[in-house]
Enzyme design. Structure first.
Site, PDB file in Angstrom:
ATOM      1  N   CYS A 181       9.325  13.383 -19.110  1.00  0.00           N
ATOM      2  CA  CYS A 181      10.615  13.911 -19.549  1.00  0.00           C
ATOM      3  C   CYS A 181      11.408  12.897 -20.352  1.00  0.00           C
ATOM      4  CB  CYS A 181      11.420  14.352 -18.330  1.00  0.00           C
ATOM      5  SG  CYS A 181      13.138  14.761 -18.699  1.00  0.00           S
ATOM      6  N   SER A 194      11.219  28.420 -12.115  1.00  0.00           N
ATOM      7  CA  SER A 194      12.277  28.305 -11.114  1.00  0.00           C
ATOM      8  C   SER A 194      13.196  29.530 -11.154  1.00  0.00           C
ATOM      9  CB  SER A 194      13.081  27.019 -11.319  1.00  0.00           C
ATOM     10  OG  SER A 194      13.691  26.982 -12.597  1.00  0.00           O
ATOM     11  N   CYS A 200       8.969  10.910  -8.897  1.00  0.00           N
ATOM     12  CA  CYS A 200      10.166  11.749  -8.920  1.00  0.00           C
ATOM     13  C   CYS A 200      10.139  12.765  -7.781  1.00  0.00           C
ATOM     14  CB  CYS A 200      10.283  12.462 -10.259  1.00  0.00           C
ATOM     15  SG  CYS A 200      11.753  13.515 -10.402  1.00  0.00           S
TER      16      CYS A 200
END
Length: 411
Positions: free
Chosen positions: A205, A15, A99
């Site tokens: 996660c 990212s 998600c």
């Protein structure tokens, strides 16, 4: 004209490099860090705080503003609660797909475009957009499609297959033409070596580094039930909850000639049916029932609707090779997948993801997989597995009546 872009910044190298590539092209870039898991309740279970610090550091290095958005409540409702419900029903969910569908490409996407007033959203996923990975072709008004990226090993289209189709019209994938090795090399050149050397996160996660069985026991009460041999119905062991097991998993029951693997789970009776041998027919399937698909290609959707059948490729695990299939729709509007070759441990609750040569077409949740039929040779091998090679006794010594029947069949 697209000028202002929100980048989902995670604290990872992908990212951060995406933000750099956007800024380099002259876009006005805003980084946003999503907080999805409440670490005040789960200390040490997720790397969220460390990731936030890395995101802040990276944005300072890049000269990009960083903001935060909190989706803890929404994540709990849309992803984690569904995750727990599925496990209690004997299913094996995929929280990454959930998600992306409910948080990143719905709530976050709308927040960026509607609340912040930006023109587009960018992520560090390894995927491509048919409108251009920087939305160069937006003016054409063509339909956006989710393309397989240049780095097919890192391909993340599997996890994006459930997102709303309309979100693609305003989504950039700056890494679509990049290899992971190139991304890391660039990160080092632009002063982001700390992220280039950072260990990649894997797994779920909110589980973190913990053993999954230990984690899930904190939320779902364990309940002892039987392991039943799927061929005979004999009890060959006991488990502490169907939520601790998934289809295809080895059960590690002792004293059998062949290992047992989970073939099917039955929530109502808290029973796990197990099959002897890694490639037992009960573990192999060519016919799959699925929910109505989430389409990312209207042309494929129309072809299925018009003809009742769509020839494409299938996978239900992102690391596995694609298998040619037919996706079919019945007169009653139920959907079925017929594979050209059998696959092992197709798991209810997971997702069937469909592809052509260049693009991900969409996905559908797996409802059930029909096992292959056994032949006589497999049945004989199964009977031998239930008889100890040294003593001729059924392991566990708990089923005398069945022992006599099996020994009679073998002799």
């Amino acid at each position: 004209m697209i000028r202002n872009v929100v980048v989902g910044v995670s604290g990872g190298v992908d990212s951060a490099v995406s933000a750099h590539l956007l800024a380099e092209r002259g876009f006005n870039v805003l980084g946003v860090f999503m907080r999805n898991w409440d670490e005040m309740d789960e200390v040490g279970r997720c790397s969220g705080e460390a990731d936030l610090k890395d995101a802040e550091w990276a944005c300072r290095q890049l000269g990009v503003e960083l903001r935060q958005v909190n989706y803890v409540r929404e994540y709990w409702t849309a992803v984690f609660s569904q995750f727990l419900d599925d496990y209690q029903l004997g299913l094996t969910p995929n929280p990454d797909i959930l998600c992306n569908r409910h948080i990143k490409f719905d709530l976050f996407h709308k927040h960026a475009l509607e609340n912040l007033g930006y023109d587009a959203v960018a992520t560090g996923h390894y995927a491509g957009n048919s409108l251009g990975n920087f939305l160069e072709g937006t003016a054409s008004n063509d339909e956006a499609r989710l393309l397989i990226p240049a780095d097919t090993f890192k391909d993340q289209t599997f996890f994006l297959a459930g997102i709303p189709h309309k979100a693609l019209q305003r989504t950039m994938f700056p890494l679509g033409d990049w290899q992971k090795s190139q991304v890391k090399d660039l990160a080092k050149k632009i002063g982001l070596q700390r992220l280039a050397n950072k260990k990649e996160s894997t797994g779920i996660c909110f589980v973190g580094k913990r053993n999954f069985k230990d984690f899930i026991q904190e939320y779902i009460v364990s309940k002892t039930g039987p392991f039943l041999d799927i061929d005979s119905g004999a009890v060959v062991g006991h488990h502490e909850g169907i939520h601790q097991w998934t289809v295809g998993q080895r059960c590690r029951l002792s004293s059998f000639l062949q290992p047992y693997f989970v073939a099917r789970k039955e929530a109502a009776s808290n029973t796990i049916y197990v099959a002897a041998g890694h490639n037992h027919p009960a573990l192999l399937s060519t016919h799959i029932d699925v929910d109505p698909p989430n389409w990312l290609c209207s042309k494929s959707q129309k072809m299925l609707s018009d003809t009742g059948s769509l020839r494409c490729r299938f996978r239900f695990q992102h690391t596995k090779p694609l298998v040619v299939c037919h996706l079919k729709i019945s007169p009653s509007n139920s959907f079925h997948v017929e594979l050209d070759a059998p696959l092992r441990a197709i798991t209810p609750g997971q997702y069937a993801v469909f592809y052509n040569d260049t693009a991900c077409l969409g996905s559908a949740r797996i409802l059930s997989a029909n096992p292959l039929k056994k032949d006589a040779q497999t049945q004989q091998a199964h009977a031998a597995n239930l008889v100890s090679s040294s003593t001729g006794e059924i392991p566990l010594g708990k089923c005398t009546k069945y022992k006599d029947a099996v020994i009679s069949r073998v002799n």
